[in-house]
Design an enzyme around this catalytic site. Sequence first.
Site, PDB file in Angstrom:
ATOM      1  N   SER A 145       0.668  -1.226   0.180  1.00 23.25           N
ATOM      2  CA  SER A 145       0.091  -0.006   0.080  1.00 23.25           C
ATOM      3  C   SER A 145       0.800   1.204  -0.028  1.00 23.25           C
ATOM      4  CB  SER A 145      -0.944  -0.016   1.416  1.00 23.25           C
ATOM      5  OG  SER A 145      -1.538   1.215   1.338  1.00 23.25           O
ATOM      6  N   TYR A 159      -1.841  -0.535  10.227  1.00 16.56           N
ATOM      7  CA  TYR A 159      -2.088  -1.067   8.804  1.00 16.56           C
ATOM      8  C   TYR A 159      -0.968  -0.644   7.987  1.00 16.56           C
ATOM      9  CZ  TYR A 159      -3.903  -1.048   3.956  1.00 16.56           C
ATOM     10  OH  TYR A 159      -3.990  -1.193   2.664  1.00 16.56           O
TER      11      TYR A 159
HETATM   12  P1  NAP Z   1     -11.650  -5.231   0.248  1.00 10.89           P
HETATM   13  O1  NAP Z   1     -12.486  -5.010  -1.043  1.00 10.89           O
HETATM   14  O2  NAP Z   1     -11.895  -5.085   1.447  1.00 10.89           O
HETATM   15  O3  NAP Z   1     -11.627  -6.937  -0.149  1.00 10.89           O
HETATM   16  C1  NAP Z   1     -10.735  -7.696   0.847  1.00 10.89           C
HETATM   17  C2  NAP Z   1     -10.664  -9.245   0.315  1.00 10.89           C
HETATM   18  O4  NAP Z   1      -9.877  -9.694   1.206  1.00 10.89           O
HETATM   19  C3  NAP Z   1     -11.861  -9.865   0.311  1.00 10.89           C
HETATM   20  O5  NAP Z   1     -12.006 -10.863  -0.611  1.00 10.89           O
HETATM   21  C4  NAP Z   1     -11.919 -10.680   1.658  1.00 10.89           C
HETATM   22  O6  NAP Z   1     -12.551 -11.812   1.768  1.00 10.89           O
HETATM   23  C5  NAP Z   1     -10.408 -11.001   1.851  1.00 10.89           C
HETATM   24  N1  NAP Z   1      -9.825 -11.188   3.137  1.00 10.89           N
HETATM   25  C6  NAP Z   1      -9.931 -10.376   4.247  1.00 10.89           C
HETATM   26  N2  NAP Z   1      -9.478 -11.077   5.343  1.00 10.89           N
HETATM   27  C7  NAP Z   1      -9.019 -12.274   4.961  1.00 10.89           C
HETATM   28  C8  NAP Z   1      -8.678 -13.384   5.372  1.00 10.89           C
HETATM   29  N3  NAP Z   1      -8.225 -13.441   6.672  1.00 10.89           N
HETATM   30  N4  NAP Z   1      -8.293 -14.498   4.704  1.00 10.89           N
HETATM   31  C9  NAP Z   1      -8.581 -14.668   3.354  1.00 10.89           C
HETATM   32  N5  NAP Z   1      -9.156 -13.664   2.806  1.00 10.89           N
HETATM   33  C10 NAP Z   1      -9.343 -12.359   3.435  1.00 10.89           C
HETATM   34  O7  NAP Z   1      -9.997  -4.811  -0.092  1.00 10.89           O
HETATM   35  P2  NAP Z   1      -9.393  -4.273  -1.292  1.00 10.89           P
HETATM   36  O8  NAP Z   1      -9.348  -2.689  -1.177  1.00 10.89           O
HETATM   37  O9  NAP Z   1      -9.610  -4.864  -2.640  1.00 10.89           O
HETATM   38  O10 NAP Z   1      -7.815  -4.459  -0.745  1.00 10.89           O
HETATM   39  C11 NAP Z   1      -7.065  -5.519  -1.403  1.00 10.89           C
HETATM   40  C12 NAP Z   1      -5.600  -5.389  -1.049  1.00 10.89           C
HETATM   41  O11 NAP Z   1      -5.395  -4.060  -1.357  1.00 10.89           O
HETATM   42  C13 NAP Z   1      -5.491  -5.363   0.660  1.00 10.89           C
HETATM   43  O12 NAP Z   1      -4.184  -6.163   0.802  1.00 10.89           O
HETATM   44  C14 NAP Z   1      -5.299  -3.767   0.872  1.00 10.89           C
HETATM   45  O13 NAP Z   1      -4.568  -3.608   1.914  1.00 10.89           O
HETATM   46  C15 NAP Z   1      -4.842  -3.335  -0.532  1.00 10.89           C
HETATM   47  N6  NAP Z   1      -4.762  -1.969  -0.606  1.00 10.89           N
HETATM   48  C16 NAP Z   1      -6.152  -1.469  -1.035  1.00 10.89           C
HETATM   49  C17 NAP Z   1      -6.192  -0.032  -1.213  1.00 10.89           C
HETATM   50  C18 NAP Z   1      -7.332   0.559  -1.468  1.00 10.89           C
HETATM   51  O14 NAP Z   1      -7.647   1.878  -1.392  1.00 10.89           O
HETATM   52  N7  NAP Z   1      -8.510  -0.074  -1.743  1.00 10.89           N
HETATM   53  C19 NAP Z   1      -4.904   0.751  -1.204  1.00 10.89           C
HETATM   54  C20 NAP Z   1      -3.779   0.072  -0.821  1.00 10.89           C
HETATM   55  C21 NAP Z   1      -3.472  -1.173  -0.666  1.00 10.89           C
HETATM   56  P3  NAP Z   1     -14.104 -11.767   2.586  1.00 10.89           P
HETATM   57  O15 NAP Z   1     -15.012 -10.762   1.743  1.00 10.89           O
HETATM   58  O16 NAP Z   1     -14.737 -13.085   2.413  1.00 10.89           O
HETATM   59  O17 NAP Z   1     -13.842 -11.505   4.030  1.00 10.89           O
END
Ligand code: NAP
Length: 250
Positions: A145, A159
């Site tokens: 991130s 985080y």
């Molecule tokens: P999201 O929409 O909240 O989706 C999270 C995903 O992770 C879901 O599929 C969830 O499954 C799964 N998950 C959560 N805890 C888990 C566990 N213990 N074991 C297995 N699966 C798990 O998140 P996102 O924004 O797409 O983020 C994806 C990645 O990008 C993350 O690592 C996040 O830190 C990173 N990121 C995101 C952003 C942003 O602005 N969105 C920015 C920087 C980095 P369930 O739905 O089944 O719980």
Amino acid sequence: MNSGKVILITGGSRGIGAATARLSARAGYRVCINFHRNAVAAESVVAEILDAGGVAIAVQADVSSEKDVLRLFDTAEDQLGRITALVNNAGILENQSRLSEMSLERFQRVFATNVAGSFLCAREAVRRMSLKNGGTGGSIVNVSSGAAKHGAPNEYIDYAASKGAIDTMTIGLAKEVANEGIRVNAVRPGLIYTGIHASGGEAGRVDRLRHLVPMQRGGQPEEVARAILWLLSEEASYITGTLLDVTGGR
Ligand code: NAP
């Protein structure tokens, strides 16, 4: 349509992971979509890929559980074949808070999923991919991130620090396995429109902060997915240990 390429995407059911699943299916990968709690979301991404003529399965597993991770990798390999690509995407954050208000349990939850989960999955991928172990090589992309750079003050330093650990793991592991047929890179997304911001207590966070982005907008999950797919691909054959910012210039 499908080659021998098999991809495992942790947290592949929503947000950036789901976009990566769709795009990788179109690129000819057989896709293992891991999820934690929301089976409906995972099954709907699987259905979309199958409808489009691709191959995909959904596997429930908590990446912070060693037993679950072992079952996840075994299931993916039994059903789809040898894993050639891993996207360490599953990640969580908790309510926006100052560090002085954070509990030990919260640190432990965030580090268990974001750090231990990524380490366990990277370990299982390396054990299977390494030329040293009779594997045929592969590629890993960790989803870090932009928070690892700016620290997320007043929101979630825990985080941000967990993503700093992912950056360091990317650099070290890339060097450790560079001569074993495995490349390891990371993407560092900025403000991306997904459901993760709601889990921090502010669904509209990207729109509140987008004026801080030089490009003056939030990013779409597909824009991160394209970077992930490129790093995984042979187009990036001489790239390892790289942290690629996908942040609109922030
Ligand atoms: P999201 O929409 O909240 O989706 C999270 C995903 O992770 C879901 O599929 C969830 O499954 C799964 N998950 C959560 N805890 C888990 C566990 N213990 N074991 C297995 N699966 C798990 O998140 P996102 O924004 O797409 O983020 C994806 C990645 O990008 C993350 O690592 C996040 O830190 C990173 N990121 C995101 C952003 C942003 O602005 N969105 C920015 C920087 C980095 P369930 O739905 O089944 O719980």
